[in-house]
Scaffold this active site. Structure first.
Site, PDB file in Angstrom:
ATOM      1  N   ASP A  98       0.829  -1.209   0.000  1.00  0.00           N
ATOM      2  CA  ASP A  98       0.000   0.000   0.000  1.00  0.00           C
ATOM      3  C   ASP A  98       0.862   1.256   0.000  1.00  0.00           C
ATOM      4  OD1 ASP A  98      -1.999   1.870   0.316  1.00  0.00           O
ATOM      5  OD2 ASP A  98      -2.381   1.405   2.416  1.00  0.00           O
TER       6      ASP A  98
ATOM      7  N   ASP B 259      -1.817   5.822  -5.358  1.00  0.00           N
ATOM      8  CA  ASP B 259      -2.075   4.908  -4.243  1.00  0.00           C
ATOM      9  C   ASP B 259      -2.408   3.507  -4.736  1.00  0.00           C
ATOM     10  OD1 ASP B 259      -2.751   3.689  -1.879  1.00  0.00           O
ATOM     11  OD2 ASP B 259      -4.523   4.926  -1.489  1.00  0.00           O
TER      12      ASP B 259
END
Length: 406
Positions: free
Chosen positions: A118, A297
């Site tokens: 992430d 992201d």
């Protein structure tokens, strides 16, 4: 002459040493994907997407709060900061979404875990030995059997506004990412998982953030930042290919076999998230958004933007809002959406923009761009965009690079 001979001998010796030094066996980590937003037949529930958007907002807001605690300055405008303070939000989110999973080794001797990669968060988190039935189905990290583990004497708790939470203790230990070892890496060891983090809802054992220290809840470096600070990687760069097959996280550089042509680099606005300034977002040849701020992201599935801008995008093609910033359109009429970064336009394929079928007819689909009321003017470029490019995250030069997929 004697000094020159000695110098040549020394250079030769150093070259020989460099050749014989042990090198990591792996530079890349294969990635697999798990989806819980789509059903087995490809249908998507708008309510699930809306809940997912709230989860993404929560992750962002928690990082915003951590940045302000760690640096004493605001990361975003005050309007977003106030929403963050009021949300009770959380950097680890309920896995009612889609995740990219890879493998990592922790401890001495090393033990392998599955982690969610992430770039939209920083901290590293695994379930611990006292987690009990709540962590059933997860691989358990036990610091008591690792000779390199050290307790920090600090407790961590993460809470999410739907009641999901995890709590435990902070440790340091040796972590190996793609064969590169980080010593004394800070990680959370959970003694309690709520249902939201159970194996049924969260397929990875833990989460590995890849953003910057300033948005860390622990006040610690990410695993990759630790590798860089310890000189353990050949280059301060990692790169992602996210696709239906052949996905990977490449550590310490880029994989030249996975892209073609030059990179287009965009500088970071500041080292918190992987945040850049984009040029434009267009649909069917019409530019709707100009000079926008965005976070790149890998932990977000959709492309998210302010509801008013997203509404303007879909108005060009007369798409229908089905609630909460989610839009439907004919499955066989996906528009041509482009995102321009660093002066280059990157097109979204129909496959990535089509998020799945909606309704009983099978002819209506949901778009992969959705509106959010919790982001202000910020956009999040998630999986729907990243599956169309090869992306390099350059820590050393504080920039993100985008290239066409090979």
């Amino acid at each position: 002459m004697r000094a020159l001979s000695v110098s040549l001998i020394l250079i030769s010796a150093l070259q020989a040493l460099a050749i014989t030094l042990p090198q990591p066996q792996h530079l890349a980590i294969p990635l697999t994907k798990r989806s819980t937003l789509r059903t087995a037949d490809g249908h998507v529930d708008p309510a699930s997407i809306r809940a997912y958007i709230c989860s993404t907002e929560a992750k962002l807001h928690r990082g915003v709060a951590a940045f302000e605690r760690n640096t004493g300055i605001a990361l975003f405008p005050s309007s977003l900061t106030k929403r963050a303070a009021a949300s009770g939000s959380d950097s680890l989110v309920d896995d009612s979404n889609e995740r990219w999973y890879g493998k990592i080794e922790v401890g001495t001797p090393p033990h392998t875990f599955t982690i969610d990669c992430d770039t939209g968060s920083t901290d590293f988190f695994l379930p611990g030995p006292s987690c009990g039935d709540a962590c059933s189905g997860h691989e358990i990290y036990n610091p008591n059997i690792s000779s390199s583990a050290e307790p920090l004497g600090r407790i961590f708790t993460v809470e999410y506004n739907d009641g999901s939470m995890a709590t435990g203790n902070l440790y340091t230990d040796t972590v190996s990412l793609a064969g590169f070892k980080a010593s004394a890496q800070t990680l959370g060891v959970a003694s309690l998982y709520s249902y939201g983090f159970s194996s049924e809802n969260f397929g990875a054992d833990g989460l590995m953030g890849m953003a910057f220290k300033s948005v860390s809840e622990y006040g610690a470096n990410s695993v990759f930042q630790t590798l860089v600070s310890q000189g353990a990687v050949p280059e301060p760069v990692f790169a992602f290919k996210l696709a239906s097959s052949g996905s990977e996280l490449y550590v310490g550089g880029v994989n030249s076999a996975l892209y073609r042509g030059p990179f287009t680099y965009v500088p970071l606005t500041q080292q918190g998230y992987w945040q850049v300034t984009g040029d434009a977002i267009g649909i069917d040849g019409k530019e709707i958004v100009n000079a926008f701020s965005a976070i790149v992201d890998t932990g977000t599935t959709l492309i998210l933007g302010d509801t008013s801008y997203v509404s303007q995008l879909y108005a060009v093609i007369n798409a229908t809002e089905v609630g909460g910033g989610v839009y439907s359109l004919p499955c066989d009429a996906m528009p041509n959406v482009t995102i321009t970064l660093g002066g280059k336009s990157f097109a979204l394929s129909a496959e990535t923009l089509n998020f799945g079928t909606y309704g009983s007819s099978g002819n209506t689909c949901l778009g992969g761009i959705a509106g959010s009321d919790g982001l202000g003017d910020l956009w999040i470029l998630g999986d729907v965009f990243l599956r169309n490019v090869y992306t390099a995250f350059d820590v050393g030069n504080s920039r993100v690079g985008f290239a066409d997929l090979a």
